[in-house]
Design a protein around this motif. Structure first.
Motif, PDB file in Angstrom:
ATOM      1  N   THR A   1      -7.856  -5.931  -4.573  1.00 27.21           N
ATOM      2  CA  THR A   1      -8.810  -4.944  -4.085  1.00 27.21           C
ATOM      3  C   THR A   1     -10.216  -5.346  -4.514  1.00 27.21           C
ATOM      4  O   THR A   1     -10.445  -5.665  -5.681  1.00 27.21           O
ATOM      5  CB  THR A   1      -8.455  -3.548  -4.625  1.00 27.21           C
ATOM      6  OG1 THR A   1      -7.131  -3.219  -4.199  1.00 27.21           O
ATOM      7  CG2 THR A   1      -9.425  -2.503  -4.116  1.00 27.21           C
ATOM      8  N   LEU A   2     -11.139  -5.329  -3.557  1.00 24.85           N
ATOM      9  CA  LEU A   2     -12.529  -5.695  -3.819  1.00 24.85           C
ATOM     10  C   LEU A   2     -13.444  -4.568  -3.369  1.00 24.85           C
ATOM     11  O   LEU A   2     -13.196  -3.922  -2.344  1.00 24.85           O
ATOM     12  CB  LEU A   2     -12.911  -6.967  -3.049  1.00 24.85           C
ATOM     13  CG  LEU A   2     -12.085  -8.219  -3.306  1.00 24.85           C
ATOM     14  CD1 LEU A   2     -12.478  -9.306  -2.324  1.00 24.85           C
ATOM     15  CD2 LEU A   2     -12.276  -8.691  -4.730  1.00 24.85           C
ATOM     16  N   ALA A   3     -14.519  -4.352  -4.121  1.00 22.42           N
ATOM     17  CA  ALA A   3     -15.541  -3.370  -3.779  1.00 22.42           C
ATOM     18  C   ALA A   3     -16.903  -4.057  -3.854  1.00 22.42           C
ATOM     19  O   ALA A   3     -17.003  -5.237  -4.197  1.00 22.42           O
ATOM     20  CB  ALA A   3     -15.474  -2.187  -4.750  1.00 22.42           C
ATOM     21  N   VAL A   4     -17.946  -3.310  -3.552  1.00 19.61           N
ATOM     22  CA  VAL A   4     -19.305  -3.850  -3.544  1.00 19.61           C
ATOM     23  C   VAL A   4     -19.593  -4.615  -4.831  1.00 19.61           C
ATOM     24  O   VAL A   4     -19.329  -4.130  -5.931  1.00 19.61           O
ATOM     25  CB  VAL A   4     -20.333  -2.711  -3.361  1.00 19.61           C
ATOM     26  CG1 VAL A   4     -21.751  -3.231  -3.513  1.00 19.61           C
ATOM     27  CG2 VAL A   4     -20.151  -2.061  -2.005  1.00 19.61           C
TER      28      VAL A   4
ATOM     29  N   HIS B   1      -7.798  -6.673   4.975  1.00 22.36           N
ATOM     30  CA  HIS B   1      -7.688  -5.330   5.564  1.00 22.36           C
ATOM     31  C   HIS B   1      -8.721  -4.426   4.910  1.00 22.36           C
ATOM     32  O   HIS B   1      -8.990  -4.529   3.720  1.00 22.36           O
ATOM     33  CB  HIS B   1      -6.294  -4.734   5.348  1.00 22.36           C
ATOM     34  CG  HIS B   1      -6.210  -3.317   5.816  1.00 22.36           C
ATOM     35  ND1 HIS B   1      -6.102  -2.992   7.148  1.00 22.36           N
ATOM     36  CD2 HIS B   1      -6.288  -2.152   5.149  1.00 22.36           C
ATOM     37  CE1 HIS B   1      -6.098  -1.684   7.272  1.00 22.36           C
ATOM     38  NE2 HIS B   1      -6.203  -1.135   6.067  1.00 22.36           N
ATOM     39  N   THR B   2      -9.275  -3.528   5.709  1.00 23.67           N
ATOM     40  CA  THR B   2     -10.178  -2.517   5.163  1.00 23.67           C
ATOM     41  C   THR B   2      -9.862  -1.150   5.755  1.00 23.67           C
ATOM     42  O   THR B   2      -9.678  -1.022   6.968  1.00 23.67           O
ATOM     43  CB  THR B   2     -11.653  -2.872   5.411  1.00 23.67           C
ATOM     44  OG1 THR B   2     -12.476  -1.840   4.843  1.00 23.67           O
ATOM     45  CG2 THR B   2     -11.982  -3.034   6.878  1.00 23.67           C
ATOM     46  N   ASP B   3      -9.777  -0.158   4.900  1.00 28.36           N
ATOM     47  CA  ASP B   3      -9.627   1.223   5.356  1.00 28.36           C
ATOM     48  C   ASP B   3     -10.987   1.845   5.649  1.00 28.36           C
ATOM     49  O   ASP B   3     -11.111   2.692   6.516  1.00 28.36           O
ATOM     50  CB  ASP B   3      -8.912   2.067   4.292  1.00 28.36           C
ATOM     51  CG  ASP B   3      -7.439   1.727   4.184  1.00 28.36           C
ATOM     52  OD1 ASP B   3      -6.813   1.400   5.215  1.00 28.36           O
ATOM     53  OD2 ASP B   3      -6.909   1.768   3.056  1.00 28.36           O
ATOM     54  N   THR B   4     -12.012   1.400   4.912  1.00 34.28           N
ATOM     55  CA  THR B   4     -13.326   2.043   4.945  1.00 34.28           C
ATOM     56  C   THR B   4     -14.374   1.271   5.732  1.00 34.28           C
ATOM     57  O   THR B   4     -15.447   1.791   6.001  1.00 34.28           O
ATOM     58  CB  THR B   4     -13.865   2.189   3.509  1.00 34.28           C
ATOM     59  OG1 THR B   4     -14.007   0.875   2.949  1.00 34.28           O
ATOM     60  CG2 THR B   4     -12.943   3.016   2.649  1.00 34.28           C
ATOM     61  N   GLY B   5     -14.091   0.022   6.052  1.00 32.16           N
ATOM     62  CA  GLY B   5     -15.095  -0.885   6.603  1.00 32.16           C
ATOM     63  C   GLY B   5     -15.616  -1.748   5.470  1.00 32.16           C
ATOM     64  O   GLY B   5     -15.654  -1.318   4.311  1.00 32.16           O
TER      65      GLY B   5
ATOM     66  N   GLU C   1     -20.947  -4.578   1.266  1.00 31.35           N
ATOM     67  CA  GLU C   1     -20.800  -3.148   1.564  1.00 31.35           C
ATOM     68  C   GLU C   1     -19.320  -2.836   1.756  1.00 31.35           C
ATOM     69  O   GLU C   1     -18.567  -3.672   2.246  1.00 31.35           O
ATOM     70  CB  GLU C   1     -21.526  -2.779   2.868  1.00 31.35           C
ATOM     71  CG  GLU C   1     -23.002  -3.002   2.860  1.00 31.35           C
ATOM     72  CD  GLU C   1     -23.633  -2.725   4.226  1.00 31.35           C
ATOM     73  OE1 GLU C   1     -22.910  -2.576   5.230  1.00 31.35           O
ATOM     74  OE2 GLU C   1     -24.863  -2.681   4.276  1.00 31.35           O
ATOM     75  N   GLY C   2     -18.920  -1.623   1.385  1.00 30.52           N
ATOM     76  CA  GLY C   2     -17.557  -1.169   1.642  1.00 30.52           C
ATOM     77  C   GLY C   2     -16.551  -1.672   0.627  1.00 30.52           C
ATOM     78  O   GLY C   2     -16.890  -2.035  -0.496  1.00 30.52           O
ATOM     79  N   ALA C   3     -15.307  -1.696   1.068  1.00 28.49           N
ATOM     80  CA  ALA C   3     -14.204  -2.114   0.201  1.00 28.49           C
ATOM     81  C   ALA C   3     -13.107  -2.718   1.066  1.00 28.49           C
ATOM     82  O   ALA C   3     -13.023  -2.448   2.267  1.00 28.49           O
ATOM     83  CB  ALA C   3     -13.657  -0.924  -0.577  1.00 28.49           C
TER      84      ALA C   3
END
Length: 125
Positions: A76-79, A94-98, A63-65
């Motif tokens: 950069t990694l996403a779901v 580090h995560t900006d969004t969770g 979940e998140g990025a």
């Protein structure tokens, strides 16, 4: 070796100022002598410390990025993305969004932060 079930109620939870780790499988929970599997959850705006492990790890985003700086390269990694981090390479998460990961690696892994002593994090052993 027979199959081993580790019930959800047996998962071990560890919180740091940077993240919450839930150990899903490890040698101290039975069933595995060489591998650990854990879930890492970070709230928006959280960052982990710059550190390295002496073993390879595999990180998979549920979940998140996130952005993980591996050595000096921001990734950069996403779901659905998976990152394999080689042994001995520094990283900072580090995560900006969770973000929520599933992470796996050898249970023998030890982390080093800021030139300090290598330690086995409690969510791995």
């Amino acid at each position: 070796m027979p199959a081993s079930k580790i019930a959800q109620s047996d998962a071990r939870h560890t919180e740091t100022p940077n993240a919450a780790m839930t150990t899903l499988a490890s040698p101290t929970q039975g069933g595995t002598g060489t591998l650990s599997l854990w879930r890492t959850a970070m709230r928006p705006g959280q960052s982990g410390p710059l550190h390295s492990f002496d073993v390879e790890q595999v990180w998979h985003v549920l979940e998140g990025a996130t952005t993980i700086v591996v050595d000096t390269e921001p990734i950069t990694l996403a779901v659905g993305d998976t990152l394999v981090v080689p042994a001995g390479i520094s990283r900072r998460v580090h995560t900006d969004t969770g973000v929520t990961f599933i992470v796996s690696g050898p249970a023998s892994g030890k982390a080093t932060q800021g030139g300090g002593e290598a330690v086995a994090p409690p969510w791995i052993v």
